[in-house]
Design a protein around this motif. Structure first.
Motif, short mmCIF file in Angstrom:
data_model
loop_
_atom_site.label_atom_id
_atom_site.label_comp_id
_atom_site.label_asym_id
_atom_site.label_seq_id
_atom_site.Cartn_x
_atom_site.Cartn_y
_atom_site.Cartn_z
N ILE A 1 0.87 -1.18 0.00
CA ILE A 1 0.00 0.00 0.00
C ILE A 1 0.90 1.22 0.00
O ILE A 1 1.70 1.42 0.93
CB ILE A 1 -0.92 0.01 1.23
CG1 ILE A 1 -1.82 -1.23 1.22
CG2 ILE A 1 -1.75 1.29 1.27
CD1 ILE A 1 -2.61 -1.41 2.49
N GLU A 2 0.82 2.03 -1.03
CA GLU A 2 1.67 3.20 -1.13
C GLU A 2 0.82 4.45 -1.35
O GLU A 2 -0.29 4.38 -1.85
CB GLU A 2 2.71 3.05 -2.24
CG GLU A 2 2.14 2.92 -3.63
CD GLU A 2 3.21 2.78 -4.69
OE1 GLU A 2 4.38 2.61 -4.34
OE2 GLU A 2 2.86 2.85 -5.89
N GLY A 3 1.39 5.57 -0.97
CA GLY A 3 0.69 6.84 -1.14
C GLY A 3 1.46 7.95 -0.49
O GLY A 3 2.38 7.73 0.30
N GLU A 4 1.08 9.18 -0.82
CA GLU A 4 1.76 10.36 -0.30
C GLU A 4 1.54 10.47 1.21
O GLU A 4 0.70 9.78 1.79
CB GLU A 4 1.22 11.61 -0.99
CG GLU A 4 -0.25 11.88 -0.68
CD GLU A 4 -0.82 13.02 -1.47
OE1 GLU A 4 -0.16 13.50 -2.42
OE2 GLU A 4 -1.95 13.45 -1.16
N ILE B 1 1.37 -7.51 4.39
CA ILE B 1 0.80 -6.25 3.92
C ILE B 1 1.72 -5.13 4.38
O ILE B 1 1.90 -4.91 5.59
CB ILE B 1 -0.62 -6.02 4.46
CG1 ILE B 1 -1.52 -7.20 4.05
CG2 ILE B 1 -1.18 -4.71 3.95
CD1 ILE B 1 -2.94 -7.08 4.56
N VAL B 2 2.33 -4.43 3.42
CA VAL B 2 3.36 -3.42 3.71
C VAL B 2 2.86 -2.06 3.24
O VAL B 2 2.33 -1.94 2.13
CB VAL B 2 4.68 -3.77 2.99
CG1 VAL B 2 5.76 -2.74 3.33
CG2 VAL B 2 5.14 -5.16 3.38
N ALA B 3 3.05 -1.04 4.08
CA ALA B 3 2.71 0.34 3.70
C ALA B 3 3.98 1.16 3.66
O ALA B 3 4.85 1.05 4.54
CB ALA B 3 1.72 0.95 4.69
N ALA B 4 4.12 1.99 2.63
CA ALA B 4 5.33 2.82 2.48
C ALA B 4 5.01 4.02 1.62
O ALA B 4 4.13 3.98 0.75
CB ALA B 4 6.47 2.01 1.86
N ARG B 5 5.75 5.08 1.86
CA ARG B 5 5.67 6.24 0.99
C ARG B 5 6.48 5.97 -0.29
O ARG B 5 7.37 5.13 -0.28
CB ARG B 5 6.24 7.48 1.69
CG ARG B 5 5.47 7.90 2.93
CD ARG B 5 6.15 9.05 3.61
NE ARG B 5 5.54 9.35 4.91
CZ ARG B 5 6.04 10.17 5.81
NH1 ARG B 5 7.19 10.80 5.54
NH2 ARG B 5 5.43 10.39 6.95
N PRO B 6 6.18 6.68 -1.35
CA PRO B 6 6.95 6.48 -2.59
C PRO B 6 8.39 6.96 -2.48
O PRO B 6 9.22 6.62 -3.32
CB PRO B 6 6.17 7.28 -3.63
CG PRO B 6 5.39 8.28 -2.85
CD PRO B 6 5.07 7.65 -1.54
N VAL C 1 0.02 -4.10 -5.83
CA VAL C 1 0.41 -2.79 -5.34
C VAL C 1 -0.82 -1.89 -5.39
O VAL C 1 -1.42 -1.71 -6.46
CB VAL C 1 1.55 -2.19 -6.17
CG1 VAL C 1 1.88 -0.78 -5.68
CG2 VAL C 1 2.79 -3.07 -6.11
N LEU C 2 -1.22 -1.36 -4.25
CA LEU C 2 -2.38 -0.48 -4.14
C LEU C 2 -1.90 0.94 -3.89
O LEU C 2 -1.26 1.20 -2.87
CB LEU C 2 -3.29 -0.93 -3.00
CG LEU C 2 -3.75 -2.40 -3.03
CD1 LEU C 2 -4.56 -2.72 -1.79
CD2 LEU C 2 -4.56 -2.67 -4.29
N THR C 3 -2.18 1.84 -4.82
CA THR C 3 -1.79 3.24 -4.67
C THR C 3 -3.01 4.04 -4.24
O THR C 3 -4.03 4.06 -4.94
CB THR C 3 -1.23 3.80 -5.99
OG1 THR C 3 -0.10 3.02 -6.39
CG2 THR C 3 -0.79 5.24 -5.82
N LEU C 4 -2.91 4.69 -3.08
CA LEU C 4 -4.05 5.43 -2.52
C LEU C 4 -4.24 6.74 -3.26
O LEU C 4 -3.37 7.62 -3.25
CB LEU C 4 -3.83 5.68 -1.03
CG LEU C 4 -3.67 4.43 -0.16
CD1 LEU C 4 -3.66 4.81 1.32
CD2 LEU C 4 -4.77 3.41 -0.43
N ALA C 5 -5.39 6.88 -3.88
CA ALA C 5 -5.73 8.11 -4.61
C ALA C 5 -6.37 9.11 -3.65
O ALA C 5 -6.78 8.75 -2.54
CB ALA C 5 -6.69 7.78 -5.75
#
Length: 704
Positions: free
Chosen positions: A305-308, A416-421, A441-445
């Motif tokens: 899970i990635e996102g700003e 399940i891993v979360a990280a900033r780009p 890969v899930l990019t949070l809009a």
């Protein structure tokens, strides 16, 4: 050896010139301010109006030109024995302005800034030893507060900037030393700094971290209480989340010191609070639900899970944990401490293994134990490992992640891993690439308008108006963290809390990137890249890397050769980093610099409109007339307003005023209807009628 090569300029402390290790007195306060303004721009011609604004501000005395002449003459006498290699005086004066011809490396504050730039370059290259050495060398130059007893807005600006750079360097070096185990030494030094700057929360946080890592838990807690009392007494508000969360982590006793082992399952883990309400992310939750069903069926997998910053990655992970617990599978929670560069792992739901693997992994010698313990859970029953903030993890921690991802192929293990780009080490990027191949890969809009409406209605207790939702969407850019901030701020907007929120969200951005963001915020909403380069006097790889980091992180968006903030609220925060009392002067200087370079006329025009008194500068009338055609095409509204204001300025000559009025008329009046002449011009109707009469043509009325 030339005298100019022998002299050294000292701007740390009271400004002075050193010749053969002997100080030369510059003079009284205003003279020191004139000298400092020139010394901060070595080798550059400083126009007289810029020098006046730097020393006297927007309201100079009536006879300020004579004062400038007096101070320059006195400085030339002081520096009279020195000359450049070509034989010219060190201080030269022309009708256009003044120039101090001293090599930049002979000026202490510039050497200080260069070393900080070198440290930042090492940071980009992951050269921690080089970064540490450059920071030590920079801090060794610092003797006293810069530009001591120097009046004027320019000195205030430089002083604030240099102190901020110094404190950033102190804190960054402390981080590096803590990672090397110098806990006691760092704690002693930071205690003094925290007393000197009691409102700087990051100093208190580092001090608490140093004491905690040194095993002095009670002292770390006491340091928090002292910091909180100082902050509350001075500002009336509680410390920010970074300081408070560290306090809660230390107080909970998990662990007594970060390097000690922790019994998994011995205490309930302190998870962050779930977002209330949680809105949106339906697509992502559906993917998680399918993965959990596969897991209970004996099939593992990996999700990224990635996102700003502020996109809601942690909030989504907490929903994942709730769903996993409801499915009655073993759940492990992992998070990485960016400061300590340590990754903790805690059992949220399930049965302990019966032995004590490390709760915090901070050494290669622990990797085998940790990996074996984590895979042992999946061997016994379906297991979910939820890992937050993994962009902060060091490579030897990423090794565990790589091994666990590989284990999902043959174990009922869901990773399940979360990280900033950004930032991402090369090792972590390789793991991300593997997950993209084998998992999802899930990019949070950004949140949609309907999701923002639901968030606002739940927070406010009533349905928001369409205008409110539109404003919320525009200012927050759909970012959940900033949308919640705006809703929580009602009815009174709190600038200090906004700056604190943005600082916490952008802690991983380099200092150079944050300086780029501050410059872009001051220049305007969307600006050309070359304008940023000229404004910062930075070009090449370092600037390109900083802009790439900002765009990769989602802070800036790029449209061809222009960049701008994705979230207007973030731009407000970076703009407010420059105190309002000196923002006008900084924008005047930026406008003059861009005008001199002959670029970004629309940016220069907007800067001139935003700064009171800027239109009174000597260079402005000539620039307006030279640029009005290009400005009218690029930004007609800006051109119109600029002409309206410029034409009323006292420095404008009669000829310039006439030309400005003509240009304003061309902008405001519609084109004349009628035939186009051979030269492309359109004849006004009155002129055509006159010409017809001159040639004896009958009017329609007479013909009848």
């Amino acid at each position: 050896m030339d005298a100019a090569d022998e002299c050294q300029v000292r701007l740390f402390g009271t400004p002075r010139v050193m010749m053969n290790d002997k100080g030369v007195v510059v003079g009284p306060a205003r003279r020191r301010a004139v000298f400092a303004a020139l010394a901060m721009n070595p080798g550059r011609l400083v126009p007289r109006d810029e020098l006046i604004a730097a020393v006297w501000g927007d309201d100079p005395p009536a006879k300020v030109a004579g004062s400038v002449y007096t101070h320059i003459s006195a400085l030339r006498r002081v520096l009279g024995a020195m000359s450049t290699p070509s034989g010219e005086p060190i201080l030269t004066a022309t009708r256009a302005g003044y120039c101090l011809n001293i090599p930049p490396d002979r000026i202490d504050v510039i050497r200080f800034a260069d070393l900080l730039g070198e440290a930042e370059g090492c940071h980009y290259e992951h050269d921690l030893a080089g970064e540490r050495e450059a920071l030590r060398n920079a801090l060794a130059i610092w003797q006293n507060a810069p530009l001591a007893d120097v009046p004027g807005p320019a000195a205030a600006t430089h002083r604030a900037r240099l102190i901020e750079q110094w404190l950033n360097a102190v804190e960054r070096l402390a981080e590096l030393r803590l990672a090397d185990g110098e806990h006691a030494e760092v704690a002693a030094e930071l205690a003094e700094r925290a007393r000197e700057y009691p409102l700087r929360e990051n100093l208190h946080r580092l001090l608490m971290q140093a004491l905690w890592q040194d095993g002095r838990t009670d002292e770390a807690l006491h340091a928090y209480h002292q910091a909180r009392q100082a902050i509350v007494d001075a500002t009336g508000i509680e410390p920010g989340p970074a300081l408070t969360l560290l306090y809660e982590r230390i107080r909970s006793g998990r662990p007594d010191a970060p390097r000690q082992a922790h019994r998994w399952g011995a205490d309930a883990p302190q998870l962050p609070p779930r977002a209330v309400p949680f809105v949106g992310r339906r697509t992502e939750l559906d993917v998680v639900d399918r993965a959990l069903k596969d897991l209970t069926g004996g099939r593992g997998g990996s999700l990224l899970i990635e996102g700003e910053s502020g996109a809601g990655k942690t909030a989504l992970l907490l929903e994942v944990i709730a769903a996993a617990r409801a499915a009655d599978v073993t759940v492990l929670w992992s998070t990485t401490d960016e400061l300590a560069a340590m990754t903790s792992v805690e059992l949220v739901h399930g049965t302990p293994l019966g032995h004590e693997p490390p709760g915090s992994v901070d050494g290669v010698n622990q990797l085998d134990r940790c990996t074996a313990a984590l895979t042992a859970f999946a061997t016994r029953s379906p297991t979910v490992i939820v890992a937050d903030d993994f962009h902060c993890a060091r490579d030897h921690i990423v090794t565990i992640l790589r091994d666990l991802h590989r284990a999902t192929a043959h174990l009922p293990l869901l990773l399940i891993v979360a990280a900033r780009p950004h930032p991402r080490s090369d090792e972590f990027q390789r793991v991300v690439d593997d997950i993209a191949l084998d998992g999802e890969v899930l990019t949070l809009a950004p949140l949609t308008a309907d999701e923002l409406r639901a968030l606002a209605e739940s927070t406010l207790g009533h349905a928001p108006t369409s205008e409110h939702v539109m404003s919320l969407d525009e200012r927050s850019g759909g970012n959940p963290a900033y949308a919640r901030f705006l809703l929580d701020c009602l009815p009174q907007f709190r600038e200090d809390e906004l700056r604190e929120l943005v600082s916490a969200q952008h802690v991983s951005l380099s200092r150079r990137t944050q300086r780029v963001l501050t410059t872009v915020a001051l220049l305007g909403g969307s600006v050309p890249v070359d304008a940023v380069a000229v404004a910062m006097d930075q070009h090449g790889d370092s600037l390109r890397e900083a802009i790439d980091q900002a765009t990769t992180s989602g802070v800036l968006v790029r449209d061809g050769e222009r960049i701008g903030f994705r979230i207007p609220l973030v731009r407000e925060a970076y703009e407010q980093k420059t105190p309002s009392s000196i923002r006008t002067l900084v924008r005047q200087q930026l406008a003059a610099r861009l005008a001199e370079a002959g670029i970004a006329v629309e940016v220069v025009g907007e800067l001139l409109l935003q700064t009171s008194g800027a239109l009174q500068a000597e260079w402005v009338p000539e620039w307006v007339l030279a640029s009005v055609a290009q400005l009218s095409e690029a930004a007609p509204a800006t051109a119109t307003e600029l002409l309206r204001r410029a034409v009323r300025q006292p420095l404008v000559t009669a000829a310039q005023r006439a030309a400005m009025l003509a240009a304003l008329a061309r902008l405001l009046l519609p084109p004349w209807p009628g035939p186009v002449g051979v030269d492309g011009s359109v004849e006004p109707p009155m002129l055509r009628s006159s010409r017809r009469r001159d040639h004896g043509a009958e009017s329609p009325m007479r013909a009848r």
